[in-house]
Scaffold this motif. Sequence first.
Motif, PDB file in Angstrom:
ATOM      1  N   ILE A  44      -6.462   2.930  -2.907  1.00 52.71           N
ATOM      2  CA  ILE A  44      -5.558   1.851  -3.049  1.00 52.71           C
ATOM      3  C   ILE A  44      -6.229   0.568  -2.233  1.00 52.71           C
ATOM      4  CG2 ILE A  44      -3.258   0.990  -2.251  1.00 52.71           C
ATOM      5  CD1 ILE A  44      -2.180   4.095  -2.090  1.00 52.71           C
ATOM      6  N   VAL A  45      -6.352  -0.522  -2.916  1.00 55.20           N
ATOM      7  CA  VAL A  45      -7.104  -1.501  -2.277  1.00 55.20           C
ATOM      8  C   VAL A  45      -5.814  -2.516  -1.840  1.00 55.20           C
ATOM      9  CG1 VAL A  45      -8.849  -3.471  -2.333  1.00 55.20           C
ATOM     10  CG2 VAL A  45      -9.156  -1.149  -3.488  1.00 55.20           C
ATOM     11  N   GLY A  46      -5.664  -2.600  -0.828  1.00 55.43           N
ATOM     12  CA  GLY A  46      -4.383  -3.620  -0.197  1.00 55.43           C
ATOM     13  C   GLY A  46      -5.084  -5.095   0.094  1.00 55.43           C
ATOM     14  N   ILE A  47      -4.542  -6.092  -0.276  1.00 54.88           N
ATOM     15  CA  ILE A  47      -5.331  -7.343   0.163  1.00 54.88           C
ATOM     16  C   ILE A  47      -4.254  -8.350   0.576  1.00 54.88           C
ATOM     17  CG2 ILE A  47      -6.500  -9.340  -0.734  1.00 54.88           C
ATOM     18  CD1 ILE A  47      -8.002  -7.794  -2.669  1.00 54.88           C
ATOM     19  N   GLY A  48      -4.362  -8.890   1.666  1.00 52.68           N
ATOM     20  CA  GLY A  48      -3.194 -10.011   2.357  1.00 52.68           C
ATOM     21  C   GLY A  48      -4.040 -11.319   2.551  1.00 52.68           C
ATOM     22  N   ASN A  80       1.090  -1.305   0.042  1.00 55.07           N
ATOM     23  CA  ASN A  80       0.072   0.003  -0.138  1.00 55.07           C
ATOM     24  C   ASN A  80       0.701   1.532   0.025  1.00 55.07           C
ATOM     25  OD1 ASN A  80      -2.331  -1.778   0.121  1.00 55.07           O
ATOM     26  ND2 ASN A  80      -3.458  -0.293   1.628  1.00 55.07           N
ATOM     27  N   ASP A  81       1.825   1.290   0.814  1.00 58.47           N
ATOM     28  CA  ASP A  81       2.740   2.330   0.764  1.00 58.47           C
ATOM     29  C   ASP A  81       3.515   2.704  -0.535  1.00 58.47           C
ATOM     30  OD1 ASP A  81       2.195   2.664   3.424  1.00 58.47           O
ATOM     31  OD2 ASP A  81       3.943   1.960   4.240  1.00 58.47           O
ATOM     32  N   TYR A  82       3.789   1.347  -0.901  1.00 60.97           N
ATOM     33  CA  TYR A  82       4.834   1.619  -2.367  1.00 60.97           C
ATOM     34  C   TYR A  82       3.618   2.070  -3.431  1.00 60.97           C
ATOM     35  CZ  TYR A  82       7.870   0.019  -6.086  1.00 60.97           C
ATOM     36  OH  TYR A  82       8.644   0.004  -7.196  1.00 60.97           O
ATOM     37  N   CYS A  83       2.380   1.804  -3.450  1.00 63.42           N
ATOM     38  CA  CYS A  83       1.425   2.585  -4.170  1.00 63.42           C
ATOM     39  C   CYS A  83       1.153   4.027  -3.949  1.00 63.42           C
ATOM     40  CB  CYS A  83      -0.052   1.758  -4.258  1.00 63.42           C
ATOM     41  SG  CYS A  83      -0.011   0.228  -4.989  1.00 63.42           S
ATOM     42  N   ARG A  84       1.106   4.295  -2.769  1.00 62.03           N
ATOM     43  CA  ARG A  84       0.996   5.569  -2.560  1.00 62.03           C
ATOM     44  C   ARG A  84       2.165   6.552  -3.045  1.00 62.03           C
ATOM     45  NH1 ARG A  84      -1.897   8.093   1.737  1.00 62.03           N
ATOM     46  NH2 ARG A  84      -2.451   6.183   2.769  1.00 62.03           N
ATOM     47  N   ASN A  85       3.287   6.054  -2.842  1.00 59.24           N
ATOM     48  CA  ASN A  85       4.622   6.640  -3.674  1.00 59.24           C
ATOM     49  C   ASN A  85       4.442   6.654  -5.021  1.00 59.24           C
ATOM     50  OD1 ASN A  85       5.886   7.235  -1.216  1.00 59.24           O
ATOM     51  ND2 ASN A  85       6.838   5.076  -1.399  1.00 59.24           N
ATOM     52  N   LEU A  86       4.066   5.889  -5.707  1.00 50.34           N
ATOM     53  CA  LEU A  86       3.741   5.441  -7.139  1.00 50.34           C
ATOM     54  C   LEU A  86       2.847   6.582  -7.692  1.00 50.34           C
ATOM     55  CD1 LEU A  86       3.379   1.874  -8.315  1.00 50.34           C
ATOM     56  CD2 LEU A  86       5.450   3.346  -8.568  1.00 50.34           C
ATOM     57  N   LEU A  87       1.769   6.821  -6.803  1.00 51.89           N
ATOM     58  CA  LEU A  87       0.826   7.962  -6.997  1.00 51.89           C
ATOM     59  C   LEU A  87       1.199   9.100  -7.206  1.00 51.89           C
ATOM     60  CD1 LEU A  87      -2.252   6.350  -5.235  1.00 51.89           C
ATOM     61  CD2 LEU A  87      -2.263   6.867  -7.726  1.00 51.89           C
ATOM     62  N   GLN A  88       2.088   9.565  -6.354  1.00 51.62           N
ATOM     63  CA  GLN A  88       2.723  10.969  -6.257  1.00 51.62           C
ATOM     64  C   GLN A  88       3.503  11.131  -7.676  1.00 51.62           C
ATOM     65  OE1 GLN A  88       4.861  10.671  -2.548  1.00 51.62           O
ATOM     66  NE2 GLN A  88       2.805  11.214  -1.552  1.00 51.62           N
ATOM     67  N   LEU A 148      -7.243  -3.731   3.225  1.00 53.63           N
ATOM     68  CA  LEU A 148      -7.012  -2.459   3.849  1.00 53.63           C
ATOM     69  C   LEU A 148      -7.231  -1.404   2.392  1.00 53.63           C
ATOM     70  CD1 LEU A 148      -6.289  -0.563   6.093  1.00 53.63           C
ATOM     71  CD2 LEU A 148      -3.948  -0.965   5.449  1.00 53.63           C
ATOM     72  N   THR A 149      -8.321  -0.584   2.488  1.00 54.99           N
ATOM     73  CA  THR A 149      -8.720   0.182   1.603  1.00 54.99           C
ATOM     74  C   THR A 149      -8.229   1.614   2.076  1.00 54.99           C
ATOM     75  OG1 THR A 149     -10.243  -0.876   0.468  1.00 54.99           O
ATOM     76  CG2 THR A 149     -10.378   1.385  -0.108  1.00 54.99           C
ATOM     77  N   GLU A 150      -7.347   2.398   1.222  1.00 53.54           N
ATOM     78  CA  GLU A 150      -6.872   3.715   1.591  1.00 53.54           C
ATOM     79  C   GLU A 150      -6.811   4.837   0.552  1.00 53.54           C
ATOM     80  OE1 GLU A 150      -3.337   3.068   4.981  1.00 53.54           O
ATOM     81  OE2 GLU A 150      -2.939   2.372   2.966  1.00 53.54           O
ATOM     82  N   GLY A 151      -7.067   5.934   0.847  1.00 56.71           N
ATOM     83  CA  GLY A 151      -7.422   7.058  -0.311  1.00 56.71           C
ATOM     84  C   GLY A 151      -7.046   8.380   0.306  1.00 56.71           C
ATOM     85  N   PHE A 180      -0.781  -8.120  -1.996  1.00 54.00           N
ATOM     86  CA  PHE A 180      -0.765  -7.113  -3.245  1.00 54.00           C
ATOM     87  C   PHE A 180      -1.544  -5.929  -3.088  1.00 54.00           C
ATOM     88  CE2 PHE A 180      -4.661  -8.081  -5.253  1.00 54.00           C
ATOM     89  CZ  PHE A 180      -5.201  -9.547  -4.792  1.00 54.00           C
ATOM     90  N   SER A 181      -1.440  -4.821  -3.778  1.00 54.56           N
ATOM     91  CA  SER A 181      -2.451  -3.525  -3.707  1.00 54.56           C
ATOM     92  C   SER A 181      -2.879  -3.152  -5.367  1.00 54.56           C
ATOM     93  CB  SER A 181      -1.808  -2.590  -3.056  1.00 54.56           C
ATOM     94  OG  SER A 181      -1.208  -2.876  -1.578  1.00 54.56           O
ATOM     95  N   VAL A 182      -3.945  -2.865  -5.215  1.00 52.23           N
ATOM     96  CA  VAL A 182      -4.439  -2.250  -6.564  1.00 52.23           C
ATOM     97  C   VAL A 182      -4.759  -0.880  -6.685  1.00 52.23           C
ATOM     98  CG1 VAL A 182      -6.112  -2.517  -8.325  1.00 52.23           C
ATOM     99  CG2 VAL A 182      -5.360  -4.612  -6.958  1.00 52.23           C
TER     100      VAL A 182
END
Length: 328
Positions: A208-212, A94-102, A192-195, A137-139
């Motif tokens: 970001i939808v994170g699934i474990g 999820n954190d990796y995706c947040r960085n990608l979004l930036q 864990l869904t974050e936005g 993974f996160s989407v």
Amino acid sequence: MSVKTQVKHILLESGGEYFSGAALARTLGVSRNAVWKAIQELEKQGFPVESKKSVGYRMVQAADLLTEEDIRKYLHTKYLGNILIVKEIMDSTNDYCRNLLQQGAIRGTVVVSNEQVAGRGRQGKRFYSPGGCGLYFSVIVNQDFQLQDASVLTACAAVATSRAIDKLYHTHTQIKWVNDVYLNGKKICGILTEGELSLESGTMSYAIVGIGINVRNTEETMPQGLRSTVSSIEEEVSDCHVQRCALLAAILYEMEQLISEMTERRFLAEYRQRSCLIGKRVEWVETNGTVKKVAVMDITDDCALVTQDTFGNVETHYGGTIGKILED
Ligand code: BTN
């Protein structure tokens, strides 16, 4: 790379061939004791290492490597996973995706890691994510969402995961409101869904939808505090060997279908039918920690939980925590 990771790679990639402890030690430039310790750790993590006296070590089952190439072999989506990032280890997908979004990541990007060292769960909890034992993974779903759509999106992801697991392993998974997938009464997956909410428009520009998913953790490899409530697919389904690439592709396929019809809320019938709470008496944990017994009546179209307490008061909850499910 740690000795454990290097030993794991050699054994996984050798197609079941035996390696002596001495040969592994020589190849890696470490002591035989270090190799032995690495083998012990891999076994503890649930890797099927077989040791034969005077011969050496090998992995007995077909390797379950997570590679981009293998995931693509199974992937039948239109856009989810078109951009696919697969790593051996990271803090949190999820954190990796947040960085990608930036950096302007695009809709449908999927980030997968074999291991997470700082996997996060809901309410600030840690999500235990050891290497080789799970699918983490996160989407990135970036379209304009209303705030209340976040729980609907999480519910979509839960139905997609539950459906994909049932189709692949012939199971009957259930969903514990709002984001946990259960098998045989134990949690096997968390979401864990974050936005980021724009206060001006009241919408979320991305989620970001994170699934474990716990794939092959055993009771021994699970932290003590989780053992009675958490399990894994391979632990619950006899003779099952999960191919994580196939499982990931199957979930993404179901997710893409469900997201495309999310606004119509058609999936909610399935969400309710998979619920392990509707019709049950449960412990409801208030934000101040007090616990009360309630009956779960329904789940609304925006995924809120409707409960009734012993005095007949009906309440609708958009967040909160369920404690124990009480016996009938
Ligand atoms: C929960 O059970 O409370 C939610 C767990 C969510 C875990 C997943 S694993 C992939 C993604 N990355 C994280 O750090 N968390 C989510």
